[in-house]
Each structure stands twice: as structure tokens, then as C-alpha cells.
Scaffold this active site. Structure first.
Site, short mmCIF file in Angstrom:
data_model
loop_
_atom_site.label_atom_id
_atom_site.label_comp_id
_atom_site.label_asym_id
_atom_site.label_seq_id
_atom_site.Cartn_x
_atom_site.Cartn_y
_atom_site.Cartn_z
N HIS A 76 48.12 39.84 21.89
CA HIS A 76 49.35 40.60 22.13
C HIS A 76 50.56 39.69 22.36
CE1 HIS A 76 46.85 44.19 22.77
NE2 HIS A 76 46.21 43.61 23.76
O1 RIB Z 1 49.45 45.67 26.67
C1 RIB Z 1 49.31 44.29 26.53
C2 RIB Z 1 50.10 43.59 27.57
O2 RIB Z 1 49.58 43.90 28.84
C3 RIB Z 1 50.02 42.05 27.44
O3 RIB Z 1 51.25 41.50 27.85
C4 RIB Z 1 48.93 41.68 28.40
O4 RIB Z 1 49.13 40.39 28.99
C5 RIB Z 1 49.07 42.72 29.47
O5 RIB Z 1 50.03 42.26 30.37
#
Ligand code: RIB
Ligand code: CA
Length: 312
Positions: A242
Site C-alpha cells: 500500500h
Molecule cells: O489501508 C492501508 C493503510 O493502513 C496503510 O497505510 C497501512 O500502513 C495502514 O496504515
């Protein structure tokens, strides 16, 4: 000339990869790291960010703590099942001691960096948006010094929080997210779950990182819990990159293809709280958000790995 970059982050194992990715990318100069609460509490996200910079051998990068809680309502979810109770996959003891903290608040460190930069800086947010919302509120005079905000967060097609409708970063502080996504002054590129869930690192990716050297191996070991949780929740042996995908877009603008959409965030207290939605008042908000919904995520994952492996 490397482009000035600020990263606001809640480490978090994918955050840790994203920080190292930025540090191993010659296109950008990571001028500051600012930290909110998020995956785990601020005490741990703050220490973890400084541990990662110590691992990368970059004690010169200032790291400042920001918001310990959301703007309006208490935080409802943390993410220890994905990131471990320590925020680094229960492997924080394998990291060096944290570098020294910067004494400023996150907002003041960001403001100082923006004032001192020779060109408008990029701010990449890979956690809750509280610190950046506060920056925009406290220092509206500095919006011209922000070239672009790139945000990992939101989702158009289903979320990843426990009740499943919202995405974690936006759900952690919906009011802050709505403020940043709908403000009229700074262009925002949103990198939502819709594309980050397609940017996956499999076993071979992790093994190559392991083989790259002792520090790469530390990062790879950190991923073990996240990988097991992903396998259990999604049935595939991989991890979703992500935060690194959003930071790669900040480093290499145009990596992802975006669609302009008038987005806002549901801030009511109902079951859709924290969901990213078409702005309820299409005529009454700022410019459209550039939403990254397409791109070669396979090549992006490979490019991230190539850069991470230079850590050694
Ligand atoms: O939904 C994904 C996000 O949530 C990313 O930034 C992960 O690190 C969590 O914080
Ligand atoms: Ca994060």
C-alpha cells in the site's frame, strides 16, 4: 536536483518499506518525516519511524511527532493484527535504536521544511491525515509551498477496516481526510485500496529482499507477520504494498494513471463513517482529486524491490 519530499507516516511495516524506498531514490530528498498515531499508538509509530531511519543509516533526517489522536472522535481501530503490537511485525528489537527525535511538532517541522525548500515540496501521507489537516489549518500561508499531496488511503470499492466498509487511514480520522481531500489549494493524488490491493509482493519478492544483505533481510523478516495475516485474510501468500506504491508515485510522478473525481469522506457516525464517496456537494468543494485507479503494479513492485535491495 532531487525534489524535496516530506513523508507523514504511521509505521507500520509497509510504511517502513516506503520510508526506505524514498531514502534509496535519488529523485527525491527526504527532508522530514512526521508521525501521527495510526497502526499502533504514537509512542510506537514515532519510535518506529526513527528505528527505520537508523537502519537506513540516515540520522540526518529530522523526525517529529504529531497528532496522538484524531481531530474530533476517538480512534476506533488499530492494526496490530497486521503490523504486530510493536508496529514492526514484532521485530522492532532487530532494528537499531531509534535516532534522536526532532524537538519540533510535526506541524512546525513541516512548516520549516516548506519555508526553506527551494521549490514547492511534495507531501506523501501514508497514515491518518491528521497532521496534514492541522498543517493546512495552522499555516494556510504555506499552501503555495506544497506542490502536491500524494495520499495512500480511501477506497471506492470496499474497505479493509474491521467492519469492512472504510479504508484504515481515512477511517482513523475521517474529518482530517475530508479536509485534505476537499481543500481548494493543493492538488491531491489519492492512491486507494482499489489499486494498492493489486500491488502485491509474493514469496520470491521477499526472498530477493532477504538475499540483498543484512539490512534488507531485517526488512524481510519484519514482513512475516503481515504476510501470514494477508494469507489468512485473503488466501494468497503475498503482502500488499500500500504505502510503497503511494511513495513510488510521489517519487516518480505518473507511475500511476489517475482519474479526476470530486471526492469527500463520510463524517457521520453511521455505518458508512470514513468511506470515501462522491462529494455530497459537487459544486461546493475544491478541485477534483486525482484518483489513481490504474497502472502497471507489477512493474511498480519490481522497481520498489530494485531500490530496496540497494540498502544491502
Ligand atoms: O489501508 C492501508 C493503510 O493502513 C496503510 O497505510 C497501512 O500502513 C495502514 O496504515
Ligand atoms: Ca501506513
Amino acid at each position: 536536483m532531487p525534489h524535496p519530499l516530506i513523508i507523514d507516516t504511521d509505521p507500520g511495516v509497509d510504511d517502513a518499506l516506503a520510508l526506505v524506498l524514498a531514502l534509496r531514490s535519488p529523485e527525491v530528498d527526504l527532508r522530514a518525516v512526521t508521525v501521527p498515531f495510526g497502526n499502533v499508538g504514537l509512542d510506537r509509530t514515532f519510535a518506529n519511524a526513527r528505528r527505520v531511519l537508523a537502519l537506513a543509516g540516515r540520522p540526518d533526517v529530522p523526525v517529529a511527532a504529531g497528532a496522538a489522536r484524531p481531530l474530533v472522535y476517538p480512534q476506533e481501530e488499530w492494526a496490530p493484527e497486521w503490523h504486530g503490537a510493536d508496529g514492526l511485525g514484532q521485530r522492532s528489537a532487530e532494528f537499531p535504536d531509534p535516532i534522536d527525535p526532532d524537538p519540533r511538532s510535526a506541524v512546525e517541522l513541516m512548516a520549516d521544511v516548506l519555508r526553506g525548500a527551494d521549490e514547492p515540496a511534495t507531501i506523501a501521507t501514508i497514515g491518518p491525515l491528521t497532521n496534514v489537516a492541522l498543517l493546512l489549518a495552522v499555516h494556510p500561508e504555506l499552501t503555495a509551498r506544497i506542490g502536491r499531496i500524494v495520499t495512500m488511503g480511501g477506497s471506492l470499492g470496499g474497505g479493509n477496516t474491521r467492519q469492512g466498509r472504510a479504508e484504515f487511514n481515512v477511517y482513523a480520522d475521517p474529518e482530517a481526510a475530508h479536509r485534505v481531500l476537499t481543500q481548494p489549494d493543493v492538488p491531491v493524488t489519492l492512491v486507494p485500496l482499489d489499486i494498492t490491493m493489486r500491488c502485491l509482493a509474493g514469496g520470491g519478492w521477499v526472498e530477493e529482499l532477504t538475499a540483498s544483505g543484512p539490512r534488507g533481510a531485517t526488512l524481510a523478516r519484519m514482513l512475516a507477520l503481515y504476510r501470514a495475516a494477508f494469507r489468512e485474510r485473503h488466501g494468497t501468500d503475498s503482502v500488499a504494498l500500500h504505502d510503497p506504491l503511494a511513495v513510488l508515485e510521489a517519487i516518480l510522478p505518473g507511475t500511476l494513471r489517475t482519474t479526476p473525481l470530486p471526492l469527500g469522506v463520510r463524517c457521520d457516525l453511521g455505518p458508512d463513517r470514513g468511506t470515501t464517496v462522491a462529494h455530497p456537494d459537487p459544486g461546493g468543494h475544491g478541485p477534483d482529486v486525482h484518483v489513481a485507479l490504474d497502472g502497471d503494479t507489477g512493474s511498480a513492485a519490481a522497481e520498489m524491490l530494485r531500490r530496496l535491495c540497494t540498502l544491502g
